[in-house]
Design a protein around this motif. Structure first.
Motif, PDB file in Angstrom:
ATOM      1  N   PHE B  46      65.978 112.734  40.639  1.00 29.07           N
ATOM      2  CA  PHE B  46      65.418 112.105  41.836  1.00 29.07           C
ATOM      3  C   PHE B  46      64.847 113.158  42.771  1.00 29.07           C
ATOM      4  N   VAL B  59      63.785 110.962  53.168  1.00 30.19           N
ATOM      5  CA  VAL B  59      63.303 109.581  53.125  1.00 30.19           C
ATOM      6  C   VAL B  59      63.048 109.154  51.688  1.00 30.19           C
ATOM      7  N   ASN B  60      62.422 110.043  50.913  1.00 27.08           N
ATOM      8  CA  ASN B  60      62.158 109.709  49.517  1.00 27.08           C
ATOM      9  C   ASN B  60      63.440 109.464  48.743  1.00 27.08           C
ATOM     10  N   THR B  63      64.820 106.084  49.653  1.00 26.20           N
ATOM     11  CA  THR B  63      64.075 105.008  48.997  1.00 26.20           C
ATOM     12  C   THR B  63      64.450 104.904  47.526  1.00 26.20           C
ATOM     13  N   PHE B  64      64.519 106.061  46.870  1.00 27.02           N
ATOM     14  CA  PHE B  64      64.795 106.100  45.444  1.00 27.02           C
ATOM     15  C   PHE B  64      66.212 105.590  45.133  1.00 27.02           C
ATOM     16  N   SER B  67      66.577 101.946  45.899  1.00 24.85           N
ATOM     17  CA  SER B  67      65.955 101.086  44.902  1.00 24.85           C
ATOM     18  C   SER B  67      66.797 101.014  43.642  1.00 24.85           C
ATOM     19  N   GLY B  71      67.578  97.426  44.434  1.00 26.08           N
ATOM     20  CA  GLY B  71      66.232  96.876  44.420  1.00 26.08           C
ATOM     21  C   GLY B  71      65.458  97.112  45.693  1.00 26.08           C
ATOM     22  N   PHE B  72      64.529  96.213  45.962  1.00 24.33           N
ATOM     23  CA  PHE B  72      63.640  96.394  47.098  1.00 24.33           C
ATOM     24  C   PHE B  72      64.408  96.400  48.406  1.00 24.33           C
ATOM     25  N   SER B  75      66.277  99.606  48.842  1.00 25.91           N
ATOM     26  CA  SER B  75      65.485 100.756  49.271  1.00 25.91           C
ATOM     27  C   SER B  75      65.101 100.622  50.743  1.00 25.91           C
ATOM     28  N   LEU B  76      64.871  99.401  51.200  1.00 30.33           N
ATOM     29  CA  LEU B  76      64.577  99.193  52.624  1.00 30.33           C
ATOM     30  C   LEU B  76      65.770  99.594  53.486  1.00 30.33           C
ATOM     31  N   THR B  79      66.272 103.410  53.428  1.00 33.32           N
ATOM     32  CA  THR B  79      65.226 104.110  54.172  1.00 33.32           C
ATOM     33  C   THR B  79      65.390 103.887  55.670  1.00 33.32           C
ATOM     34  N   VAL B  82      68.237 106.036  56.983  1.00 42.88           N
ATOM     35  CA  VAL B  82      68.022 107.477  57.128  1.00 42.88           C
ATOM     36  C   VAL B  82      67.091 107.795  58.295  1.00 42.88           C
ATOM     37  N   VAL B  83      66.228 106.834  58.630  1.00 41.09           N
ATOM     38  CA  VAL B  83      65.243 107.074  59.687  1.00 41.09           C
ATOM     39  C   VAL B  83      65.788 106.754  61.082  1.00 41.09           C
TER      40      VAL B  83
END
Lengths: 204, 188
Positions: B46, B59-60, B63-64, B67, B71-72, B75-76, B79, B82-83
């Protein structure tokens, strides 16, 4: 709202779309981490669009570097806020995340299937080793950039050795504790040196 | 529930990651291993991808990992987690405390954190290296040497050093990743 906030608010109304698209572009082209993004931001916000003063920008860069979280996100939020208040910070931060989110999410959908190919799996075994090299060389780079006083060097080695040892002996001690403890040590060291200074002044 | 776990874990990561990209790998690894989300090998995969695509590594990775675990929506959540700390802290600083760095105790705290992060990066790298090349994660493990990996590491390391001497700048990570991928195919 005072006058300054009102001005920002009015400026904000017309600036959200350009801000969104600029940050989207920056989010798409930032490879290699926060510092690269700061260079891109400088280009766009100071060079091209003249949205921000150099002094404000330098403040932002210093803060983005020192606060927790990814530098890129810190910078995006800060610039967004300066441009257009809270709405600006939201637009800016979301925009900068969108490109990488889409790219990574898409990759993640195919990743496992991709790894099924022996060729790909082997390639990634090589990549894993490379990543290890990158991590260690990042450490070396940070170490080189650091002031080599007794305090710093001691902390680096203390944390490094303790953490490797704990890991080998399977002792659980979260990363967060290391950071908090070292931060506190830093603060305490500061206060101790202040006390020492005051004493020396008192003796004069 | 996985979504909450992802959100909260990456919230922690976002809140204590000082020192840029690699600083937070230590904590992400800790979480991923503790929850059994990824093996170390998968984590390294990853990171390799996160390094090669645009966007901050933290962030990547969120997301990874999000996910892969949820799933979607996963990842939301990751993300967003972390933000969020960055977002809130920067908003507070930008609106209220204009320059937190003016305060000496704050600088003192950070002066402790900085060397700590260097130590964390080194130890995470060394720990994972030992685990990858020697197959040893804790003292009770048997030695399982990975000579192919050791060769690739040596090649990349020496190659980088030589490149830096000749080209007067560091090789780009993507270049190194590409080369290591080729070597991976050859060696294994």
């Amino acid at each position: 709202m005072n006058v300054k906030d009102e001005v920002m608010y009015l400026k904000g109304k017309n600036i959200l779309f350009p801000l969104f698209f600029t940050m989207l572009k920056i989010g798409l082209f930032t490879f290699g981490g926060g510092y690269a993004m700061i260079a891109l931001l400088e280009d766009e916000f100071i060079g091209k669009k003249k949205w921000i003063e150099r002094d404000e920008f330098l403040d932002m860069a210093a803060i983005a570097e020192s606060t927790p979280g990814p530098i890129a996100i810190n910078a995006a939020t800060y610039i967004g806020y300066k441009m257009a208040g809270v709405a600006g910070s939201i637009v800016s931060t979301v925009a900068v995340c969108i490109p990488s989110f889409i790219i990574i999410y898409t990759i993640s959908l195919f990743f496992d299937a991709f790894l099924e190919y022996k060729l790909v799996a082997n390639a990634f075994k090589g990549i894993q080793v490379c990543v290890l090299y990158l991590i260690l060389s990042a450490g070396v780079k940070l170490f080189k950039g650091m002031k080599k006083n007794a305090f710093n060097v001691t902390l680096v080695f203390a944390v490094g050795v303790v953490m490797v040892a704990f890991s080998l002996f399977a002792v659980k001690f979260s990363t967060i504790y290391y950071i908090l403890i070292c931060g506190i040590i830093g603060t305490v060291a500061f206060f101790l040196s202040e006390i020492k200074k005051k004493r020396q002044e008192g003796e004069k | 529930m996985i979504y909450l776990k992802l959100f909260l874990s990456f919230l922690e990561v976002g809140a204590v990651s000082f020192g840029g990209g690699y600083g937070m790998i230590s904590l992400i690894r800790e979480k991923a291993l503790a929850y059994g989300w990824l093996t170390e090998g998968e984590l390294l995969n990853f990171i390799g991808v996160a390094e090669s695509t645009p966007g901050p590594i933290a962030v990547n990775m969120a997301t990874f990992v999000g996910s892969s675990q949820g799933g979607f929506l996963g990842s939301l959540c990751a993300t967003a987690g972390v933000v969020l700390p960055s977002f809130i802290i920067i908003l507070l600083i930008a609106s209220l405390v204009s320059n937190l760095l003016k305060y000496k105790p704050v600088r003192a705290f950070l002066s402790g954190v900085r060397p700590c992060v260097v130590g964390l990066i080194f130890s995470t790298g060394v720990t994972m290296l030992i685990s990858k090349l020697a197959g040893v994660s804790s003292l009770t493990d048997k030695l399982v040497p990975d000579t192919g990996g050791a060769i690739i590491f040596a090649v990349i390391a020496l190659g980088s050093i030589i490149y830096t001497k000749i080209a007067k700048k560091k090789p780009s990570p993507i270049l190194l990743i590409g080369i290591s991928a080729l070597f991976g195919i050859v060696v294994y």
